[in-house]
Motif scaffolding. Structure first.
Motif, PDB file in Angstrom:
ATOM      1  N   PHE A   6      57.437  49.838  58.229  1.00  0.00           N
ATOM      2  CA  PHE A   6      58.179  51.873  58.660  1.00  0.00           C
ATOM      3  C   PHE A   6      56.766  52.767  57.306  1.00  0.00           C
ATOM      4  N   GLN A   7      57.438  53.132  57.574  1.00  0.00           N
ATOM      5  CA  GLN A   7      56.910  54.419  56.228  1.00  0.00           C
ATOM      6  C   GLN A   7      57.335  55.008  55.369  1.00  0.00           C
ATOM      7  N   GLY A   8      57.980  54.271  54.590  1.00  0.00           N
ATOM      8  CA  GLY A   8      58.823  54.572  53.484  1.00  0.00           C
ATOM      9  C   GLY A   8      60.455  54.537  53.749  1.00  0.00           C
ATOM     10  N   ASN A   9      61.111  54.427  54.770  1.00  0.00           N
ATOM     11  CA  ASN A   9      62.188  54.242  55.271  1.00  0.00           C
ATOM     12  C   ASN A   9      63.231  52.586  55.803  1.00  0.00           C
ATOM     13  N   ALA A  10      62.471  51.748  55.411  1.00  0.00           N
ATOM     14  CA  ALA A  10      62.717  50.284  56.056  1.00  0.00           C
ATOM     15  C   ALA A  10      64.068  50.360  55.353  1.00  0.00           C
TER      16      ALA A  10
ATOM     17  N   SER B 127      60.017  50.688  46.645  1.00  0.00           N
ATOM     18  CA  SER B 127      59.721  51.027  48.374  1.00  0.00           C
ATOM     19  C   SER B 127      59.927  49.562  48.374  1.00  0.00           C
TER      20      SER B 127
ATOM     21  N   CYS C  13      60.871  42.602  57.970  1.00  0.00           N
ATOM     22  CA  CYS C  13      60.053  44.579  57.576  1.00  0.00           C
ATOM     23  C   CYS C  13      59.324  45.422  56.181  1.00  0.00           C
TER      24      CYS C  13
ATOM     25  N   ASP D  30      57.719  49.153  53.833  1.00  0.00           N
ATOM     26  CA  ASP D  30      57.194  49.806  54.333  1.00  0.00           C
ATOM     27  C   ASP D  30      56.183  49.666  53.721  1.00  0.00           C
ATOM     28  N   SER D  31      54.918  50.116  54.760  1.00  0.00           N
ATOM     29  CA  SER D  31      53.739  50.020  54.655  1.00  0.00           C
ATOM     30  C   SER D  31      52.855  51.927  53.479  1.00  0.00           C
ATOM     31  N   ASN D  32      52.878  50.240  52.276  1.00  0.00           N
ATOM     32  CA  ASN D  32      51.306  51.396  51.112  1.00  0.00           C
ATOM     33  C   ASN D  32      50.262  51.782  51.406  1.00  0.00           C
TER      34      ASN D  32
END
Length: 131
Positions: free
Chosen positions: A10-14, A46, A61, A63-65
């Motif tokens: 995810f991009q910040g909403n995992a 995150s 899962c 949150d990709s940094n």
């Protein structure tokens, strides 16, 4: 090899996604969350890595940094075999809110009821109610 585990980036909403999925599917829970701390490569607080369980299926899962030019694709989907018409209708309605319909709920011959959707996070779900 010990096991194979689906992995969602995810991009910040995992965490929001995990909590949403586990609230919709019985016998589900978030089992582990490791968060980024101060000075680490991801945004503080995150999800560095997490594991959740959907009715016995473990999923990892993050949150990709790193920002990527890609997200989820329907080529990979989570396939849910439902037990009742009420269950498939409820999950189809909830999971498609804010997302999109790839195949509307219907009888396509291979099951009593089937629908394929993308949820509000971009994850693809196939829902089936066997004959």
């Amino acid at each position: 090899m010990a096991k194979v585990t689906p992995f969602l980036m995810f991009q910040g909403n995992a965490e929001e996604a995990m909590n949403y999925y586990t609230s919709l599917i019985d016998k589900s829970e978030v089992t582990r969350i490791t968060r980024y701390g101060p000075g680490e490569p991801g945004e503080e607080g995150s999800v560095m890595q997490a594991v959740f369980n959907l009715n016995g299926q473990e999923i990892m899962c993050i949150d990709s940094n790193i920002q990527h030019d890609f997200t989820f694709t329907p080529s990979f989907s989570l396939f849910l075999t439902c037990d009742t018409e009420e269950e498939i209708d409820r999950l189809y309605e909830k999971l498609s809110e804010g997302g999109g319909v790839l195949m509307p709920m219907g009888d396509y011959g291979f099951s009593k009821k089937f629908g394929w959707i993308n949820d509000k996070f971009g994850v693809s779900w196939q829902l089936t109610l066997p004959h």
